[in-house]
Design an enzyme around this catalytic site. Structure first.
Site, short mmCIF file in Angstrom:
data_model
loop_
_atom_site.label_atom_id
_atom_site.label_comp_id
_atom_site.label_asym_id
_atom_site.label_seq_id
_atom_site.Cartn_x
_atom_site.Cartn_y
_atom_site.Cartn_z
CD GLU A 97 -2.81 -1.13 2.43
OE1 GLU A 97 -4.05 -1.01 2.32
OE2 GLU A 97 -2.22 -1.31 3.51
CE1 TYR A 144 -17.01 26.12 -1.64
CE2 TYR A 144 -18.73 26.89 -0.15
CZ TYR A 144 -18.14 26.88 -1.41
OH TYR A 144 -18.69 27.61 -2.42
CG LEU A 148 -8.34 4.42 6.45
CD1 LEU A 148 -9.60 3.93 5.76
CD2 LEU A 148 -7.49 5.27 5.54
CD GLU A 149 -9.23 3.30 12.49
OE1 GLU A 149 -8.42 3.36 11.53
OE2 GLU A 149 -9.67 2.23 12.93
CE LYS A 190 -6.61 1.69 2.50
NZ LYS A 190 -5.54 0.81 3.03
#
Length: 120
Positions: A21, A53, A71-72, A98
């Protein structure tokens, strides 16, 4: 109180625990939702009175560019920066997806969602 959403921010980067990855990378999607008092901006029509934004998108892109195993971890960094840089934000929810994760099956995406509120 009002809600601003920035949905479907697409980023190609290299998060994950696997060595492959890190080398190959993959596609990710980030969704941001923030809650803030939008009454002043609704009256004034001034960008300075709201949550920009463009700023939210910039934070997401910059934090997603920094490799994380989980990812956390990247989602928490995004939330932390939002609270640090945009005082108007009272609550935030970040979703990091993902796309086509390498988990040995036909899975469209995995998604983590973190939500937090401004600490006094």
């Amino acid at each position: 109180m009002g809600i601003i959403r920035v949905n479907n921010i697409r980023i190609y980067t290299n998060h994950g625990c696997l060595e492959e990855e890190a080398k190959i990378g993959s596609e990710y999607r980030v969704d941001i939702e923030v809650q803030a008092d939008l009454q002043k901006s609704a009256e004034s029509d001034a960008l300075a009175d709201t949550v920009d934004y463009v700023h939210l998108n910039k934070i997401a892109k910059e934090e997603m560019a920094i490799r994380s195993k989980l990812l956390e971890h990247v989602a928490k960094r995004i939330l932390d920066r939002i609270f640090n840089e945009i005082p108007l934000v009272e609550e935030g929810t970040i979703s990091v997806s993902k796309i086509n994760p390498p988990i040995g099956g036909n899975v469209e995406e995995v998604v983590i969602v973190l939500k937090d509120v401004r600490k006094s």
